[in-house]
Motif scaffolding. Structure first.
Motif, mmCIF file in Angstrom:
data_model
loop_
_atom_site.group_PDB
_atom_site.id
_atom_site.type_symbol
_atom_site.label_atom_id
_atom_site.label_comp_id
_atom_site.label_asym_id
_atom_site.label_seq_id
_atom_site.Cartn_x
_atom_site.Cartn_y
_atom_site.Cartn_z
ATOM 1 N N GLU A 151 7.111 26.530 -27.129
ATOM 2 C CA GLU A 151 6.227 25.167 -25.989
ATOM 3 C C GLU A 151 4.833 25.668 -26.200
ATOM 4 O OE1 GLU A 151 6.486 22.858 -21.577
ATOM 5 O OE2 GLU A 151 7.737 23.673 -22.556
ATOM 6 N N MET A 152 3.782 24.632 -26.740
ATOM 7 C CA MET A 152 2.696 24.807 -26.568
ATOM 8 C C MET A 152 1.919 23.440 -26.277
ATOM 9 S SD MET A 152 2.137 26.642 -30.425
ATOM 10 C CE MET A 152 0.533 26.417 -30.567
ATOM 11 N N GLN A 153 1.494 23.630 -25.217
ATOM 12 C CA GLN A 153 0.745 22.513 -24.176
ATOM 13 C C GLN A 153 1.676 21.514 -23.940
ATOM 14 O OE1 GLN A 153 -3.058 21.465 -26.744
ATOM 15 N NE2 GLN A 153 -3.820 23.412 -26.254
ATOM 16 N N GLY A 154 2.649 21.675 -23.286
ATOM 17 C CA GLY A 154 3.582 21.099 -23.177
ATOM 18 C C GLY A 154 4.349 20.089 -23.818
ATOM 19 N N LYS A 155 4.336 20.822 -25.636
ATOM 20 C CA LYS A 155 5.000 20.510 -26.548
ATOM 21 C C LYS A 155 5.923 21.040 -27.233
ATOM 22 C CE LYS A 155 1.743 16.290 -27.652
ATOM 23 N NZ LYS A 155 1.021 15.642 -28.648
ATOM 24 N N VAL A 156 7.155 20.513 -27.735
ATOM 25 C CA VAL A 156 7.395 22.209 -28.218
ATOM 26 C C VAL A 156 7.774 21.858 -29.976
ATOM 27 C CG1 VAL A 156 9.951 22.433 -29.129
ATOM 28 C CG2 VAL A 156 9.642 21.495 -26.908
#
Length: 80
Positions: free
Chosen positions: A46-51
């Motif tokens: 997960e990066m900045q709320g996105k998978v």
């Protein structure tokens, strides 16, 4: 980027100098799997709320549809 819209197409390619970094990323989200199979797995982080999914790139074969399509476009545009 998409040529027509100018928007991100949502993927990119990254090359790592250290193959262990690549293997460790591919193992993310695959706990319990055999580390020897890392190159076949899809890593998830997960990066900045996105998978984000990570996959090992594999070279395309010369006989693939992609290669033949690019070859035809080059031929039509006289870029051969």
């Amino acid at each position: 980027f998409d040529r027509d819209s100018g928007r991100s197409r949502g993927f990119g390619f990254v090359t790592y100098e250290d193959s262990m970094v690549c293997r460790n990323l591919l193992m993310m989200g695959n706990e319990g799997e055999d580390p020897n199979d890392a190159m076949k797995l899809t890593g998830r982080v997960e990066m900045q709320g996105k998978v984000c999914e990570m996959k090992a790139a594999t070279p395309r074969e010369r006989g693939s549809n992609y290669y033949n399509r690019r070859k035809e476009i080059s031929r039509r545009n006289n870029f051969n």
